[in-house]
Design an enzyme around this catalytic site. Sequence first.
Site, PDB file in Angstrom:
ATOM      1  N   CYS A  81      44.578  51.637  47.002  1.00 29.02           N
ATOM      2  CA  CYS A  81      45.465  50.742  47.755  1.00 29.02           C
ATOM      3  C   CYS A  81      46.877  50.754  47.170  1.00 29.02           C
ATOM      4  O   CYS A  81      47.822  50.337  47.820  1.00 29.02           O
ATOM      5  CB  CYS A  81      44.901  49.333  47.868  1.00 29.02           C
ATOM      6  SG  CYS A  81      44.460  48.591  46.318  1.00 29.02           S
ATOM      7  N   TYR A  89      42.416  41.264  39.618  1.00 27.51           N
ATOM      8  CA  TYR A  89      42.448  40.030  40.399  1.00 27.51           C
ATOM      9  C   TYR A  89      41.084  39.442  40.774  1.00 27.51           C
ATOM     10  O   TYR A  89      40.849  38.258  40.581  1.00 27.51           O
ATOM     11  CB  TYR A  89      43.254  40.294  41.683  1.00 27.51           C
ATOM     12  CG  TYR A  89      43.156  39.242  42.757  1.00 27.51           C
ATOM     13  CD1 TYR A  89      43.801  38.019  42.628  1.00 27.51           C
ATOM     14  CD2 TYR A  89      42.423  39.471  43.918  1.00 27.51           C
ATOM     15  CE1 TYR A  89      43.720  37.051  43.623  1.00 27.51           C
ATOM     16  CE2 TYR A  89      42.339  38.509  44.924  1.00 27.51           C
ATOM     17  CZ  TYR A  89      42.992  37.301  44.773  1.00 27.51           C
ATOM     18  OH  TYR A  89      42.903  36.359  45.745  1.00 27.51           O
ATOM     19  N   GLY A 124      32.795  35.465  47.529  1.00 28.41           N
ATOM     20  CA  GLY A 124      32.545  35.329  48.955  1.00 28.41           C
ATOM     21  C   GLY A 124      32.173  33.912  49.304  1.00 28.41           C
ATOM     22  O   GLY A 124      31.281  33.336  48.679  1.00 28.41           O
ATOM     23  N   ASP A 139      52.373  36.032  39.427  1.00 26.88           N
ATOM     24  CA  ASP A 139      51.180  36.062  40.276  1.00 26.88           C
ATOM     25  C   ASP A 139      50.492  37.409  40.095  1.00 26.88           C
ATOM     26  O   ASP A 139      51.089  38.351  39.564  1.00 26.88           O
ATOM     27  CB  ASP A 139      51.557  35.838  41.750  1.00 26.88           C
ATOM     28  CG  ASP A 139      50.393  35.263  42.550  1.00 26.88           C
ATOM     29  OD1 ASP A 139      49.269  35.179  42.000  1.00 26.88           O
ATOM     30  OD2 ASP A 139      50.603  34.913  43.718  1.00 26.88           O
ATOM     31  N   ASP A 140      49.228  37.492  40.535  1.00 27.78           N
ATOM     32  CA  ASP A 140      48.486  38.722  40.278  1.00 27.78           C
ATOM     33  C   ASP A 140      48.507  39.700  41.438  1.00 27.78           C
ATOM     34  O   ASP A 140      48.000  40.810  41.306  1.00 27.78           O
ATOM     35  CB  ASP A 140      47.052  38.416  39.859  1.00 27.78           C
ATOM     36  CG  ASP A 140      46.377  37.489  40.827  1.00 27.78           C
ATOM     37  OD1 ASP A 140      46.882  37.344  41.961  1.00 27.78           O
ATOM     38  OD2 ASP A 140      45.357  36.891  40.460  1.00 27.78           O
ATOM     39  N   CYS A 158      31.716  40.808  48.007  1.00 31.85           N
ATOM     40  CA  CYS A 158      30.637  39.834  48.053  1.00 31.85           C
ATOM     41  C   CYS A 158      30.087  39.685  46.647  1.00 31.85           C
ATOM     42  O   CYS A 158      30.455  40.433  45.743  1.00 31.85           O
ATOM     43  CB  CYS A 158      29.500  40.314  48.961  1.00 31.85           C
ATOM     44  SG  CYS A 158      29.978  40.546  50.691  1.00 31.85           S
ATOM     45  N   ASN A 178      27.166  44.406  48.301  1.00 27.88           N
ATOM     46  CA  ASN A 178      28.581  44.213  47.984  1.00 27.88           C
ATOM     47  C   ASN A 178      29.271  45.553  48.185  1.00 27.88           C
ATOM     48  O   ASN A 178      28.902  46.537  47.535  1.00 27.88           O
ATOM     49  CB  ASN A 178      28.717  43.736  46.524  1.00 27.88           C
ATOM     50  CG  ASN A 178      30.165  43.590  46.073  1.00 27.88           C
ATOM     51  OD1 ASN A 178      30.448  43.602  44.888  1.00 27.88           O
ATOM     52  ND2 ASN A 178      31.089  43.436  46.996  1.00 27.88           N
ATOM     53  N   GLY A 179      30.255  45.571  49.081  1.00 26.89           N
ATOM     54  CA  GLY A 179      30.957  46.821  49.363  1.00 26.89           C
ATOM     55  C   GLY A 179      31.096  47.018  50.855  1.00 26.89           C
ATOM     56  O   GLY A 179      30.819  46.108  51.644  1.00 26.89           O
TER      57      GLY A 179
HETATM   58 FE1  SF4 Z   1      39.913  48.487  45.004  1.00 27.00          FE
HETATM   59 FE2  SF4 Z   1      42.172  49.143  46.213  1.00 27.00          FE
HETATM   60 FE3  SF4 Z   1      40.293  51.010  45.744  1.00 27.00          FE
HETATM   61 FE4  SF4 Z   1      39.880  49.067  47.560  1.00 27.00          FE
HETATM   62  S1  SF4 Z   1      41.407  50.719  47.671  1.00 27.00           S
HETATM   63  S2  SF4 Z   1      38.419  49.819  46.038  1.00 27.00           S
HETATM   64  S3  SF4 Z   1      40.917  47.295  46.603  1.00 27.00           S
HETATM   65  S4  SF4 Z   1      41.499  49.844  44.212  1.00 27.00           S
END
Ligand code: SF4
Length: 495
Positions: A457, A263, A32, A366-367, A2, A106-107
């Site tokens: 991730c 990104y 957002g 692409d990112d 957000c 945000n979060g």
């Molecule tokens: Fe960022 Fe990925 Fe960590 Fe989520 S899991 S906070 S998208 S680096």
Amino acid sequence: MCGVFGAVLPAGSGVEAAQVAALGLFALQHRGQESAGVAVSDGEQLMLYKDLGLISSVLDERRLPSLRGRLAIAHCRYSTTGSTIWENAQPTFRMGPRRAIAVGHNGNLINTRELLASLRGGRARLPASTDTELLTALLADDPSADLIESLQRVLPKVRGAYSLVILDERRVIGVRDPFGFRPLVLGRLPLDASQTREPGFWGDDTDHGWVLSSETAGLDIVGAEYVRDVEPGEIVVLQEGHAPQSIRFAEATPALCVFELIYFARPDSYMEGRNLYEARRKMGVQLALEHPVEADFVMPVPDTGAPAAAGYAESSGLPYREGMVRNRYSGRTFIQPSQAMRQRGVSVKLNPLREVVRGRRLVVVDDSIVRGTTTKQIVALLRKAGAAEVHVRVSAPPIFHPCFYGIDTQIETELIAATHTVPEIRDFIGADSLAYLSIRGVLAALELPYEQFCFACFDGRYPDPVPYDAENHKFLLEEPLPSPSDEPHAVATRG
Ligand code: SF4
């Protein structure tokens, strides 16, 4: 993800804080697009206006003039907990026994169920189904005499990602969780020209207006000077006639979301001292070093792939061309809340330049690839336009794991890299070749240490243990509560 913004204006500024906050928020629209809102205080009373829709349609000239006061917070929403309904728009507002507050968040919190158990009266007392509504209720209910004390009591129990702007009658307060997953910066508004005095343009700190913004681009649009980041684990209190006050509520264990730099955030924003356009261009340089390919030219997936494509072209010596035109009035594909909308989004948003791509061997930069459906459609569009070869290069590592800290990639099976090998993804998207930038390449581009960021991730090393509850995580406050035997379990910890 957000966008949040806060503003405290000095007496005699001649401007309403709501207008400054709405303008600042406008620079954060990419964070957002589901709803927008602003809460203001005139020193005695809080007022709130929020609605579903883009910032320019929600906070327009019909609404803003009635929101008067020198303190304001604003929020634009991309849902990670709770549905896209009016009740879930922010800022939230709550009148407690001791205080009235409004909150923009945000979060995403990761111990929502545990926090709910500590709320007197439980879920029935929440008018909305977001983690932010719950946090607002906990803060408003807290018996401490002052909101700062309440924050110091409540926040240590809250886990997950939260960059907050909070409004009470007299103050705008910025808060960042101990990991600092989401960014939040402090800026100083210049004195009115008539008030400028020696020494220095910025004069005495107590006379200035102050702002908080998710990104530095929000400071630029309102003409504020970047002062510093709100630190992980810090509370910053902004009050008219006072210099900002800093209060630490937890030790900092920094883990800024690296995806913000790759990104999400605007390329004209700065994070960790890096301009994000430059950071992404250098990621493209690294990408070309790691994954060269013979081709006629390099083109970006517009607009977000452009900086990395420029870096790839520079490093590889291949020409840079625009091979597609983006409809600039359509939103980001990834940020649309449903798969059906995402699929519709691609073809209405991107159109190939046939004369440019026909018969050519393309490197398409692409990112990120999240679900793969967007990239598949882009490759198909380019082939239909006559491209001879399409080599996809991604300026981020493959996304293997869901994010629990505020990005809506929570269902692991939605992530194509979690269930497919790179050759399988290449075949799925229909490209001649496919390659991703490594984590090492990202760090080489940033020239910063791994320990400063969250890479969960990409590598599954979650900085904060995550109660894995993918089935109903997003709609936790809209689902029946589980029995005690359904307790969540941790999936991974860092280190
Ligand atoms: Fe960022 Fe990925 Fe960590 Fe989520 S899991 S906070 S998208 S680096």
